[in-house]
Design an enzyme around this catalytic site. Structure first.
Site, PDB file in Angstrom:
ATOM      1  N   CYS A 115       0.840  -1.211   0.000  1.00  0.00           N
ATOM      2  CA  CYS A 115       0.000   0.000   0.000  1.00  0.00           C
ATOM      3  C   CYS A 115       0.873   1.258   0.000  1.00  0.00           C
ATOM      4  O   CYS A 115       1.491   1.572  -1.015  1.00  0.00           O
ATOM      5  CB  CYS A 115      -0.992  -0.048   1.157  1.00  0.00           C
ATOM      6  SG  CYS A 115      -2.460   0.921   0.781  1.00  0.00           S
ATOM      7  N   HIS A 161      -3.548  -5.168   0.242  1.00  0.00           N
ATOM      8  CA  HIS A 161      -2.981  -5.713   1.488  1.00  0.00           C
ATOM      9  C   HIS A 161      -2.996  -7.242   1.472  1.00  0.00           C
ATOM     10  O   HIS A 161      -3.955  -7.861   1.945  1.00  0.00           O
ATOM     11  CB  HIS A 161      -3.792  -5.206   2.690  1.00  0.00           C
ATOM     12  CG  HIS A 161      -3.600  -3.759   2.953  1.00  0.00           C
ATOM     13  ND1 HIS A 161      -2.647  -3.274   3.809  1.00  0.00           N
ATOM     14  CD2 HIS A 161      -4.228  -2.681   2.432  1.00  0.00           C
ATOM     15  CE1 HIS A 161      -2.695  -1.952   3.832  1.00  0.00           C
ATOM     16  NE2 HIS A 161      -3.646  -1.573   2.997  1.00  0.00           N
ATOM     17  N   GLU A 214      -1.439  -9.239   3.289  1.00  0.00           N
ATOM     18  CA  GLU A 214      -1.320  -9.832   4.634  1.00  0.00           C
ATOM     19  C   GLU A 214      -2.659 -10.302   5.191  1.00  0.00           C
ATOM     20  O   GLU A 214      -2.701 -11.187   6.038  1.00  0.00           O
ATOM     21  CB  GLU A 214      -0.652  -8.835   5.603  1.00  0.00           C
ATOM     22  CG  GLU A 214      -1.466  -7.601   6.003  1.00  0.00           C
ATOM     23  CD  GLU A 214      -1.329  -6.427   5.046  1.00  0.00           C
ATOM     24  OE1 GLU A 214      -0.994  -6.643   3.871  1.00  0.00           O
ATOM     25  OE2 GLU A 214      -1.589  -5.277   5.460  1.00  0.00           O
TER      26      GLU A 214
HETATM   27  N1  GLN Z   1      -2.199   6.762   2.688  1.00  0.00           N
HETATM   28  C1  GLN Z   1      -2.246   5.997   1.490  1.00  0.00           C
HETATM   29  C2  GLN Z   1      -3.598   6.098   0.787  1.00  0.00           C
HETATM   30  O1  GLN Z   1      -4.568   6.464   1.407  1.00  0.00           O
HETATM   31  C3  GLN Z   1      -1.903   4.546   1.759  1.00  0.00           C
HETATM   32  C4  GLN Z   1      -2.910   3.834   2.597  1.00  0.00           C
HETATM   33  C5  GLN Z   1      -2.404   2.530   3.189  1.00  0.00           C
HETATM   34  O2  GLN Z   1      -1.209   2.283   3.240  1.00  0.00           O
HETATM   35  N2  GLN Z   1      -3.295   1.705   3.694  1.00  0.00           N
HETATM   36  O3  GLN Z   1      -3.697   5.790  -0.364  1.00  0.00           O
END
Ligand code: GLN
Length: 532
Positions: free
Chosen positions: A382, A508, A510
């Site tokens: 992310c 994600h 994970e």
């Molecule tokens: N802050 C970033 C976004 O909103 C990444 C979010 C995250 O890592 N879950 O896109």
């Protein structure tokens, strides 16, 4: 109609009710039962999505796009239950629903009260999570510790449900602490007696006690607890501290917990087998001889729970590759202060997880540069992917001050920018791009060799996204866009051509890893690190 198991906790917090509930789920599944799990959280936030990780720990995201408590992660890792928005009930969600009904006039004429309106709403939300699912057992974990003011309406709802459903259809399990006092060299049962006393004041008599302890409980101690807490002696289950959480279902099985639950609920007895779990998870963990060192460079590092699923998924990658893992947790601001080399020179793999806000960004970028230039296996998740492309833009493509508009609205190179659909959104709760979305994988890439298929689905939680305007320039310099969401043409995975293993994803992974089925990206990342 399913049977219900209510799990409460006493004496202190952090006893591991989530893991205990998940382990009970595992045990029942091994005996052929179909189960689900629900977590009740007594806070007023509608969901944990608006809380800082330092306050709450990780926010676990489900396929249906709910932002939930991290215990739901344990539920999915231990069992086959697929949990979603109905499996996490908070006080906020309950009150919100009751107040909306009151405004619509659904209680016209009545004074709306905690009992019965809030408790009825809790009961109805608990029942809703299992509707139409043909389940044998629903395990309901009540957050907080008995004695808290906040969790009282939930406990009252549990008392009522236990009474209404009848003894054979609902049971109460209480997780408690039985401390060993070193100076006296004695195991103490008094805290458990007090905790059960407190529960009985509320009207709940536990059927089973799970006693967390660092020492084995003798027959005499169990008899004493049984006598003072008004439970059968065989219902005092020793829950010894374990080296790994994945051993807990085995301990419970050894203590006869599965059979006892089936007895109390009047369910047909089968012999549960946890053989595969034991061979495929526990034995492999124990027998691993190698040690692989992975650095996690994040900004909420001091709290173990902030990256719960990431640490677990790394462990699963270790199991799949027969290696133990040494996870080094590095605060990204330390890297800005002392340079990447100092913290990272001895590690075999670097992982940069997700996050929000500007703090710590530059340290993450330096860590990624170090991984890229020194051929260290790298996994970005992310924000970890977003910072990886920012680093590449700045240091390989010559785009000085490239950034995400989340951190610098005036950057000359907005490599990461707000998703189109996010531009009109004002409210913060539950409004990110959340939950499962499809992704098309390019053949011949490292991502393809991990997944071994072209179509995958992964869970998301973000507002910002790679800016497609820069795709061509960056491709020419050696980035491969190996995963794309076909519906919206969004970049989901990137990797580097000239690097042993450098993969980063917008989603994600994970959240979908299990101890006996490591997520493909974690499996391949740990493999690359192990072989370095
Ligand atoms: N802050 C970033 C976004 O909103 C990444 C979010 C995250 O890592 N879950 O896109």
């Amino acid at each position: 109609m399913p049977k219900y198991i209510f799990v409460t906790g006493g004496v202190i917090s952090s006893l591991g009710k989530g893991i205990a509930s998940a382990s009970i789920g595992k045990l029942l599944e091994s005996m052929g039962l179909k189960i689900t799990l629900i977590k009740c959280d007594p806070y007023i936030n509608v969901d944990p999505g608006t809380m800082n990780p330092f306050q709450h720990g990780e926010v676990y995201v489900t396929d249906d796009g709910a932002e939930t408590d991290l215990d739901l992660g344990h539920y999915e890792r231990f069992t086959n239950a697929v949990v979603g928005k109905d499996n996490n009930i908070t006080s906020g969600k309950v009150y919100f629903s009751v107040i909306c009904k009151e405004r619509k006039g659904e209680f016209l004429g009545a004074t709306v009260q905690v009992v019965p309106h809030i408790t009825d709403e809790i009961k109805s939300q608990i029942k809703k999570a299992s509707t139409g699912k043909k389940l044998d057992v629903v395990i309901v974990e009540i957050g907080g510790t008995v004695g808290d003011i906040e969790s009282l309406p939930f406990l009252e709802a549990v008392r009522q449900m236990t009474l209404e459903l009848g003894r054979c259809n609902a049971i109460n399990i209480h997780l408690t602490l039985v401390p060993y006092i070193k100076s006296a060299q004695e195991i103490k049962t008094k805290p458990t007696q007090h905790s059960v006393g407190k529960l009985r004041e509320i009207g709940i008599q536990p059927d089973i006690l799970l006693c967390r302890s660092e020492k084995n409980l003798s027959k005499e101690i169990k008899a004493k607890i049984a006598l003072f807490c008004n439970v059968n002696q065989d219902a005092v289950i020793g829950a010894l501290d374990m080296e790994t959480i994945y051993e807990i279902p085995l301990i419970y099985q050894k203590e006869g917990l599965g059979k006892l639950i089936l007895d109390l609920l009047g369910l047909k007895k089968t012999n549960g087998e946890l053989k595969e779990w034991k061979c495929g998870v526990i034995d492999r963990m124990r027998n691993a001889t190698k040690v692989t060192t992975i650095a996690v460079v994040g900004k909420y590092i001091t709290l173990q729970d902030s990256y719960k699923s990431i640490y677990e998924a790394l462990t699963h990658g270790g199991i799949a590759n027969d290696t133990k893992l040494q996870i080094i947790k590095i605060e990204s601001e330390e890297i800005t202060k002392h340079g990447a080399e100092k913290s990272l020179k001895d590690v075999q793999g670097i992982l940069v997880p997700g996050g929000f806000g500007h703090r710590g960004i530059e340290g993450k970028i330096e860590a990624i540069k170090y991984a890229r230039e020194n051929n260290i296996p790298f996994l970005g998740i992310c924000l970890g992917m977003q910072t990886a492309v920012i680093e590449f833009a700045r240091n390989v493509c010559g785009m000085a001050n490239a950034n995400s508009t989340e951190f610098n609205k005036k950057t000359p190179y907005p490599i990461i920018s707000l998703l189109e659909e996010q531009k009109k959104i004002k409210n913060k709760g539950g409004t990110m791009r959340l939950g499962a979305y499809g992704c098309q994988i390019k053949k011949g890439t490292k991502s393809f060799s991990a997944y071994k298929k072209e179509e995958i689905s992964e869970r998301h939680r973000h507002r910002y996204e790679f800016n497609n305007k820069y795709r061509k320039i960056m491709e020419a310099k050696g980035i491969i866009f190996s995963g794309i969401n076909p519906q919206k043409n969004l970049v989901e995975i990137i990797e580097l051509k000239d690097h042993p293993w450098f993969v980063a994803c917008q989603f994600h992974p994970e959240f979908k890893s299990k101890p006996d089925r490591a997520h493909p990206l974690f499996r391949e990342f740990v493999k690359a690190a192990r072989n370095k």
